[in-house]
Design a protein around this motif. Structure first.
Motif, PDB file in Angstrom:
ATOM      1  N   PHE A 106       0.858  -1.171   0.000  1.00  0.00           N
ATOM      2  CA  PHE A 106       0.000   0.000   0.000  1.00  0.00           C
ATOM      3  C   PHE A 106       0.895   1.221   0.000  1.00  0.00           C
ATOM      4  N   ILE A 107       0.428   2.294  -0.569  1.00  0.00           N
ATOM      5  CA  ILE A 107       1.267   3.480  -0.765  1.00  0.00           C
ATOM      6  C   ILE A 107       1.762   4.071   0.564  1.00  0.00           C
ATOM      7  N   LEU A 108       1.007   3.881   1.666  1.00  0.00           N
ATOM      8  CA  LEU A 108       1.408   4.455   2.952  1.00  0.00           C
ATOM      9  C   LEU A 108       2.193   3.480   3.830  1.00  0.00           C
ATOM     10  N   ASP A 109       2.524   2.277   3.343  1.00  0.00           N
ATOM     11  CA  ASP A 109       3.278   1.312   4.137  1.00  0.00           C
ATOM     12  C   ASP A 109       4.601   1.834   4.657  1.00  0.00           C
ATOM     13  N   PRO A 110       5.377   2.602   3.903  1.00  0.00           N
ATOM     14  CA  PRO A 110       6.647   3.078   4.443  1.00  0.00           C
ATOM     15  C   PRO A 110       6.490   4.007   5.644  1.00  0.00           C
ATOM     16  N   LEU A 111       5.317   4.592   5.844  1.00  0.00           N
ATOM     17  CA  LEU A 111       5.125   5.503   6.971  1.00  0.00           C
ATOM     18  C   LEU A 111       4.906   4.776   8.278  1.00  0.00           C
TER      19      LEU A 111
END
Length: 61
Positions: free
Chosen positions: A55-60
């Motif tokens: 998901f695009i927000l996984d690195p956060l």
């Protein structure tokens, strides 16, 4: 708008966003691999875990 009401509005928005945000993975719970036991003589029919969907927000997290 006074600074106190502005701060209250911001804090309420953050509280509501935190309350409705989801955290975790979608789907049923998965037991740890070591907890899966089978009786002797019965083949182990453990299914491999599903691959993770990025998901695009996984690195956060």
């Amino acid at each position: 708008m006074t600074s106190r009401s502005f701060l209250t509005t911001i804090l309420m928005a953050v509280a509501i966003a935190g309350a409705v945000s989801a955290c975790g993975r979608k789907g049923p719970l998965e037991p740890p691999p070591a907890s899966v036991t089978s009786t002797p003589g019965e083949p182990n029919q453990a299914t491999p875990p599903a691959p993770d969907k990025r998901f695009i927000l996984d690195p956060l997290i």
